[in-house]
Design a protein around this motif. Structure first.
Motif, short mmCIF file in Angstrom:
data_model
loop_
_atom_site.label_atom_id
_atom_site.label_comp_id
_atom_site.label_asym_id
_atom_site.label_seq_id
_atom_site.Cartn_x
_atom_site.Cartn_y
_atom_site.Cartn_z
N SER A 193 -5.21 6.77 2.41
CA SER A 193 -6.25 5.81 2.79
C SER A 193 -7.11 6.37 3.92
O SER A 193 -8.33 6.20 3.94
CB SER A 193 -5.63 4.48 3.23
OG SER A 193 -5.13 3.78 2.11
N ALA A 235 -6.16 -1.84 6.29
CA ALA A 235 -5.52 -3.17 6.23
C ALA A 235 -4.60 -3.33 5.02
O ALA A 235 -3.71 -4.17 5.02
CB ALA A 235 -6.59 -4.26 6.22
N GLY A 236 -4.81 -2.50 4.00
CA GLY A 236 -3.98 -2.60 2.80
C GLY A 236 -2.74 -1.72 2.85
O GLY A 236 -2.06 -1.56 1.84
N ASN A 237 -2.46 -1.12 4.00
CA ASN A 237 -1.26 -0.27 4.16
C ASN A 237 -0.40 -0.82 5.29
O ASN A 237 -0.78 -0.74 6.45
CB ASN A 237 -1.67 1.16 4.48
CG ASN A 237 -2.38 1.84 3.33
OD1 ASN A 237 -3.60 1.70 3.19
ND2 ASN A 237 -1.65 2.55 2.50
N GLY A 290 0.78 -1.23 0.00
CA GLY A 290 0.00 0.00 0.00
C GLY A 290 0.82 1.28 0.00
O GLY A 290 0.25 2.38 0.05
N ARG A 342 -10.14 -2.08 9.09
CA ARG A 342 -10.54 -2.60 7.78
C ARG A 342 -10.07 -1.68 6.67
O ARG A 342 -9.55 -2.12 5.65
CB ARG A 342 -12.06 -2.70 7.73
CG ARG A 342 -12.58 -4.09 7.46
CD ARG A 342 -14.09 -4.10 7.49
NE ARG A 342 -14.69 -3.80 6.19
CZ ARG A 342 -14.67 -4.62 5.15
NH1 ARG A 342 -14.07 -5.78 5.24
NH2 ARG A 342 -15.25 -4.28 4.02
N ALA A 343 -10.23 -0.37 6.88
CA ALA A 343 -9.89 0.59 5.83
C ALA A 343 -8.38 0.70 5.61
O ALA A 343 -7.93 1.02 4.52
CB ALA A 343 -10.46 1.96 6.18
N SER A 383 -11.12 7.10 -4.57
CA SER A 383 -11.00 5.80 -3.91
C SER A 383 -9.56 5.29 -3.93
O SER A 383 -8.89 5.37 -4.97
CB SER A 383 -11.88 4.76 -4.61
OG SER A 383 -13.22 5.15 -4.56
N PRO A 384 -9.08 4.73 -2.81
CA PRO A 384 -7.69 4.25 -2.77
C PRO A 384 -7.46 3.07 -3.72
O PRO A 384 -8.27 2.14 -3.76
CB PRO A 384 -7.52 3.77 -1.32
CG PRO A 384 -8.66 4.35 -0.55
CD PRO A 384 -9.77 4.56 -1.52
N GLU A 425 -12.69 -0.65 14.51
CA GLU A 425 -12.85 -1.79 13.60
C GLU A 425 -12.90 -1.29 12.15
O GLU A 425 -12.27 -1.87 11.27
CB GLU A 425 -14.12 -2.55 13.98
CG GLU A 425 -14.09 -4.05 13.81
CD GLU A 425 -12.72 -4.69 14.05
OE1 GLU A 425 -12.23 -5.29 13.08
OE2 GLU A 425 -12.14 -4.60 15.16
#
Lengths: 282, 160
Positions: free
Chosen positions: B108, B129-131, B45, B126-127, B54-55, B122
């Motif tokens: 993000s 998690a890709g970084n 990320g 979730r938002a 949007s990321p 939470e």
């Protein structure tokens, strides 16, 4: 250094004319393809048929009692669709746990199918929703049931000159789920996954479809388990028996992500969790 | 091919093959080196940019896929000399250590707060998690998002 060339059609007709050409690879979201090409030198890369610009491949629409989705619908679009939340909750659950926000914003339904990975998270839901794929070529099109589409890991019946142009499926029965296990919650490929589509009537199972992911060369229907559950009440005993049967139906292997024995056992555990959820929601 | 797209609110036209990765276009052609390449495979990320808000991972994006669309990089988040509230909060809480993941995490987080102004822990996890961040342990990053959320909502109330 030669950069590969790109074809960026604006219409389906243009796309279908280009797809059969030698050395051309269709790109939907690119989240798997570009990872696979990461270590491939620029000069060795295929030409890309970039599908983004074909508007008609992005739609989500009701069709009959079910739905018709374009192959370029992204995981995020599935996750946020209120229509899908009602009509295909299994698919929504699967789309919302795969990858990361960044991946889900680009990864597509059609890409997940065309990749042919037995661990593709949207596939078990599509199996239990009896999805039918429309495959088009410049001279016409044909329909293939999802269960007949996959031949093995990464192998499908999609011909070189075809594109997946529509994914059609029925609406879910009144109960359904998708559950999976992976090494971590985000950005990990499933070690094992289970999807189900169940209808209950007077407390008994009136219809049931169960599909298992990442435990065989292709996604697998647990047909003996389904047969057993038909007509039964979902109680502790019947659920336990069903879990044992489903574990037996799985044909997993040891690989980099997990081991066969663990996968087999977890098929039962996930199915048990899902069926308990259904039983206790009544 | 001639690529027309918007980068940080500026209409941009570039001559491209269409097969370049967007991250290379940003860094090498446009000099926007705030976007970092970590893994090059969509897992870390660090290369996150916003595509129409949007990321997405700019390492898994082809230049021909952004025709007509709008990209925001970390350079486009601040307005002149004044930092975006998320950037200010990252600095204030100490959510930045080596800094390599920071542009992606800030983008993000900004996208999350545009979507959900007061996210739960939470929802943050979730938002984001890709970084990946290998320094902070994420706690200060979550604190930064909470601080930015409070500041942005206060600012919004004040303007009403």
């Amino acid at each position: 250094m030669r950069e590969a060339s790109v074809i960026a059609p604006r219409s389906l007709r243009e796309a279908l004319r280009a797809v059969g050409r030698k050395g051309v690879v269709a790109v939907a979201g690119g989240t798997d393809l570009l990872v696979r090409l990461h270590d491939v030198a620029a000069g060795e890369r295929p030409s890309f048929l970039v599908l983004d610009g074909v508007r008609t491949l992005h739609s989500i629409a009701p069709r009959g009692k079910g739905l018709a989705l374009g192959p370029l619908v992204t995981f995020s679009e599935i996750e946020r669709s209120s229509l899908l939340r009602t009509l295909a909750p299994q698919l929504v659950e699967a789309a919302s746990v795969a990858g990361s926000v960044q991946i889900r914003n680009r990864a597509t339904l059609g890409g997940n199918i065309a990749n042919g990975s037995p661990a593709g998270d949207l596939l078990p839901p599509l199996y239990v929703l009896s999805a039918r794929l429309e495959l088009s070529y410049s001279g016409g099109r044909r329909q293939v049931m999802i269960e007949d589409f996959f031949k093995g890991p990464g192998e499908t019946v999609l011909r070189r000159n075809e594109l997946i142009t529509r994914v059609v499926f029925e609406r879910s029965q009144n109960r359904g789920f998708f559950l999976r296990l992976a090494v971590r919650r985000a950005l990990a490929i499933s070690k094992v996954s289970v999807a189900a589509n169940v209808s209950l009537r007077n407390g008994r199972v009136q219809s049931v479809r169960i599909a298992l992911g990442a435990v065989a060369p292709t996604v697998l229907r647990a047909s003996r388990t389904e047969e057993y559950l038909l007509g039964r009440e979902l109680d502790r005993d019947s659920i336990e028996t069903a879990c044992g049967l489903a574990s037996g139906e799985a044909a997993p292997i040891d690989d980099i992500r997990s081991e066969a024995d663990y996968r087999r056992e977890m098929v039962g555990v996930l199915l048990g969790r899902g069926l308990l959820r259904i039983a206790s929601a009544r | 091919m001639k690529l027309k797209f918007t980068v940080n609110r500026r209409a941009t036209t570039l001559e491209v093959t269409g097969a370049e990765r967007v991250i290379d276009l940003l860094r090498e052609r446009l000099g926007l080196v705030g976007t970092k390449e970590g893994c090059g495979k969509g897992e870390c990320g660090a290369c996150t940019v916003l595509l129409d808000g949007s990321p997405v991972c700019s390492c898994l994006l082809l230049s021909s896929q952004v025709a007509g669309r709008e990209i925001t990089t970390i350079e486009g988040l601040s307005e002149g000399e004044s930092l975006h509230p998320v950037q200010a909060a990252f600095a204030e809480t100490g959510a930045v250590q080596c800094g390599f993941c920071t542009p992606g995490l800030v983008l993000s987080s900004a996208a999350l707060l545009a979507d959900i102004p007061a996210p739960s822990r939470e929802q943050m996890k979730r938002a984001l998690a890709g970084n990946l961040c290998r320094c902070t342990g994420y706690q200060k990053i979550f604190e930064a998002v909470e601080l930015a959320s409070r500041n942005m909502r206060r600012e919004k109330r004040r303007r009403r």
